[in-house]
Write an enzyme that holds these catalytic residues in place. Structure first.
Site, PDB file in Angstrom:
ATOM      1  N   SER A 164       0.731  -1.395   0.034  1.00 50.87           N
ATOM      2  CA  SER A 164      -0.040   0.141  -0.022  1.00 50.87           C
ATOM      3  C   SER A 164       0.802   1.203   0.029  1.00 50.87           C
ATOM      4  CB  SER A 164      -0.945   0.114   1.074  1.00 50.87           C
ATOM      5  OG  SER A 164      -1.842   0.980   1.279  1.00 50.87           O
TER       6      SER A 164
ATOM      7  N   ASP B  74      -6.018   2.302  -3.008  1.00 54.76           N
ATOM      8  CA  ASP B  74      -7.039   2.413  -2.216  1.00 54.76           C
ATOM      9  C   ASP B  74      -7.733   3.538  -1.556  1.00 54.76           C
ATOM     10  OD1 ASP B  74      -5.158   1.723  -0.387  1.00 54.76           O
ATOM     11  OD2 ASP B  74      -6.022  -0.025   0.382  1.00 54.76           O
TER      12      ASP B  74
ATOM     13  N   ASN C 173      -8.024   9.061   6.221  1.00 51.94           N
ATOM     14  CA  ASN C 173      -6.965   8.693   5.401  1.00 51.94           C
ATOM     15  C   ASN C 173      -7.345   8.751   3.678  1.00 51.94           C
ATOM     16  OD1 ASN C 173      -7.682   6.068   5.101  1.00 51.94           O
ATOM     17  ND2 ASN C 173      -6.455   5.603   6.465  1.00 51.94           N
TER      18      ASN C 173
ATOM     19  N   ARG D 180      -4.046   5.054  20.023  1.00 53.23           N
ATOM     20  CA  ARG D 180      -4.351   3.889  19.801  1.00 53.23           C
ATOM     21  C   ARG D 180      -2.947   3.128  19.505  1.00 53.23           C
ATOM     22  NH1 ARG D 180      -4.501   3.535  14.213  1.00 53.23           N
ATOM     23  NH2 ARG D 180      -5.213   1.387  14.101  1.00 53.23           N
ATOM     24  N   PRO D 181      -3.005   1.853  19.733  1.00 53.77           N
ATOM     25  CA  PRO D 181      -1.845   1.113  19.317  1.00 53.77           C
ATOM     26  C   PRO D 181      -1.789   0.879  17.699  1.00 53.77           C
ATOM     27  CG  PRO D 181      -3.070  -0.443  20.382  1.00 53.77           C
ATOM     28  CD  PRO D 181      -3.841   0.854  20.564  1.00 53.77           C
ATOM     29  N   SER D 182      -0.830   0.993  17.092  1.00 51.54           N
ATOM     30  CA  SER D 182      -0.681   0.584  15.538  1.00 51.54           C
ATOM     31  C   SER D 182      -1.210  -0.666  15.300  1.00 51.54           C
ATOM     32  CB  SER D 182       0.533   1.042  15.076  1.00 51.54           C
ATOM     33  OG  SER D 182       0.876   0.497  13.629  1.00 51.54           O
ATOM     34  N   GLY D 183      -1.590  -1.083  14.270  1.00 54.05           N
ATOM     35  CA  GLY D 183      -1.874  -2.522  13.947  1.00 54.05           C
ATOM     36  C   GLY D 183      -0.555  -3.023  13.328  1.00 54.05           C
ATOM     37  N   THR D 184       0.387  -2.393  12.679  1.00 53.11           N
ATOM     38  CA  THR D 184       1.562  -2.870  12.140  1.00 53.11           C
ATOM     39  C   THR D 184       2.853  -2.554  12.689  1.00 53.11           C
ATOM     40  OG1 THR D 184       1.547  -0.840  10.621  1.00 53.11           O
ATOM     41  CG2 THR D 184       0.119  -2.665  10.011  1.00 53.11           C
TER      42      THR D 184
ATOM     43  N   ARG E  64      -0.173   5.513  18.212  1.00 54.80           N
ATOM     44  CA  ARG E  64      -0.687   6.872  17.338  1.00 54.80           C
ATOM     45  C   ARG E  64      -1.372   7.685  18.390  1.00 54.80           C
ATOM     46  NH1 ARG E  64       0.859   5.667  12.392  1.00 54.80           N
ATOM     47  NH2 ARG E  64       0.920   3.520  11.730  1.00 54.80           N
TER      48      ARG E  64
END
Length: 534
Positions: A64, A277, A373, A492-496, A501
């Site tokens: 992405s 996307d 985003n 919030r914690p990043s997903g990756t 964040r």
């Protein structure tokens, strides 16, 4: 299933010892050099998913908006949506397996737990422009084939194109790439029929990604009705991919993309991300950038849909179809207020991640979601579409909505479809960017990242707007928010990646910046942050 053959195939794709892959918001991402085992196992998984559902599934090799040295994989359900959340656990188990024996053990466990029939399925494969794509697509195909299933190489595509193609294929409709362009282009032409073309052309930042060539095909088909000048189009061998350009860069950095400093002030511009996307619009004011993000696109889409719905025959309005706009905590507070107070539409709040927004949007006759985003789309219920077909040629509004149904990619967020959505909405309203911008004024906001040793130490609730752990962090955030005029903030914690964040907004830019830094320091102090505090 020939276990010996499967084990031999698995042994060819060993997981690097120190690599700990983790399924994020939409799949796996990492440095491309360590990903072959993960992508191979995703091929295994999607072959099993095809057997379980009795339908075609899909897999896209892409990272992405990440840098070119990264790559990743996104997994596509038979519906064209993202991987069923219940199967994310299996994706993680397979990716984390240490060796061939462990991988085969997980496969056998999955077959038994999900009661998967033995046989042969089909998985459609695609990739973006990254130089590592060839190696990783071969790994995915090897995984599919190792399960005795058929990998279909679809080649260079945007992520949304493959989602659309899988959805169409399982609906037994035309699903080749040519059909995708035909659906979008003809839908747009019908929707804007009888309207005046916008006065100036659109300038598009293509992020040096796969969207450049694909958008050019659409622009050529629609010329001269939609004039578009494409920039940052060098996707050869991944050169310049997402480098100081692309939708994510604009949305996070709020700076003009590379190659846009000679664009005239006020010109209508758009930006895609690397796999097309995500979409944001923008215009230049000297060296400054004015952003029209996903929130504004959602509002514009809602105006378009609701205006057409109001023109349906009176009998259809007596039992009005439901319209809902789905947002995350990242949505600017001013957009939420406009939707509730001016549009009088329902706002549904979900955790970050398209999978959450998409599921909520399905609960409405028209469900609109765009993350800030720029990742989003518009969904139409089967009941609404059926009723529109029943009204048929007798109703111009019904025909307009059916054109919108064809033009919008309802499988997943699609920047190419999104460009047509925005352009059509502006044309039907007779608007330029000034009128769009005047709908509401964004509250200034700021986003920061805090590096932590382990992102899992932060847990949230209430659609990620409240911190559950670590203890004391939410109280510190509340104190910081209370001190800021019109303040709002969450983490919030990043997903990756191992970062937390931070999002903050307030009445002024300075206040938003101060609030973001205060919250970031609170995160650093309560989570054993890595490095100096922000």
């Amino acid at each position: 299933m020939d276990l010996a053959t499967l084990k031999e195939a698995c042994s060819q794709y060993k997981k690097p010892t120190e690599f700990k892959p983790s399924y994020g918001t939409a799949g796996f991402r990492a440095d491309a050099s360590v990903l072959s085992s993960t992508v191979f196992r995703c091929g295994l998984l999607m072959a099993m998913r095809a057997l379980k559902t009795g339908s075609v599934t899909g897999l896209v090799v892409t990272a992405s908006h990440n840098p070119v040295e990264d790559n990743g994989v996104k997994l596509v359900e038979p519906t064209g949506y993202m991987l069923d959340q219940a199967w994310e656990v299996w994706a993680n188990k397979l990716a984390a397996a240490d060796d061939a024996d462990d991988t085969c053990a997980v496969i056998q466990e999955l077959f038994q737990a999900e009661d998967i029939p033995y046989g042969s399925g089909t998985v459609m494969l695609a990739h973006d422009t990254r130089p590592s794509a060839d190696t990783l697509v071969k790994a995915a195909a090897a995984g599919v084939a190792a399960m005795g299933s058929l990998p279909i190489a679809c080649g260079l595509l945007t992520t949304p194109q493959l989602h659309w193609m899988v959805r169409q294929c399982n609906a037994r409709l035309k699903h080749k790439e040519k059909a995708y362009f035909e659906a979008l282009a003809t839908g747009y032409a019908r929707l804007v029929s009888g309207t005046q073309a916008l006065g100036e052309g659109l300038v598009v930042d293509c992020a040096n990604g796969v969207g450049a060539a694909k958008l050019q095909v659409l622009a050529d088909r629609l010329a001269p009705g939609m004039a578009a000048e494409l920039r940052n189009t060098d996707g050869a061998e991944g050169r310049g991919l997402n480098e100081s350009c692309g939708a994510d860069f604009l949305q996070k950095e709020r700076r003009l993309p590379a190659g846009f400093h000679d664009v005239p002030d006020g010109a209508r511009c758009a930006s895609l991300d690397g796999d097309a996307d995500r979409l944001v619009y923008f215009r230049r004011h000297g060296s400054e950038l004015e952003l029209f993000d996903g929130d504004r696109i959602a509002v514009l889409a809602a105006l378009l849909v609701m205006n057409i719905l109001k023109m349906l025959p009176a009998t259809e309005q007596q039992a009005p179809f439901t319209v809902g706009i789905v947002q995350t905590a990242y949505a600017n507070g001013a957009s939420t207020a406009y939707i509730k107070e001016r549009l009088r539409a329902e706002v549904r709040l979900t955790p970050t991640g398209v999978k959450h927004l998409h599921a909520a949007a399905e609960e409405f006759d028209v469900g609109i979601y765009f993350e800030a985003n720029g990742h989003g789309t518009v969904l139409f219920s089967a009941a609404l579409v059926q009723r529109l077909h029943e009204l048929g040629d007798e109703s111009a509004p019904a025909k307009a909505l059916l054109a919108l149904v064809d033009m919008v990619n309802q499988a997943v967020g699609d920047a190419l479809s999104g460009v047509l959505l925005v352009e059509a909405a502006l044309r039907r309203k007779g608007w330029g960017l000034d009128q769009w911008a005047a709908l509401y004024t964004d509250l200034p906001s700021r986003q920061l990242k805090v590096k932590v040793a382990d992102r899992s130490v932060v847990a949230t609730s209430h659609a990620e707007t409240r911190v559950v752990s670590p203890a004391g962090l939410q109280l510190l955030i509340d104190d910081a928010v209370a001190a800021a005029p019109q303040g709002r903030a969450f983490v919030r914690p990043s997903g990756t990646e191992d970062v937390v964040r931070v999002y903050a907004e307030a009445a002024s830019r300075a206040a938003a910046d101060d609030l973001a830094r205060a919250v970031a320091r609170a995160v650093h102090a309560t989570t054993a942050g890595v490095g100096p505090p922000p």
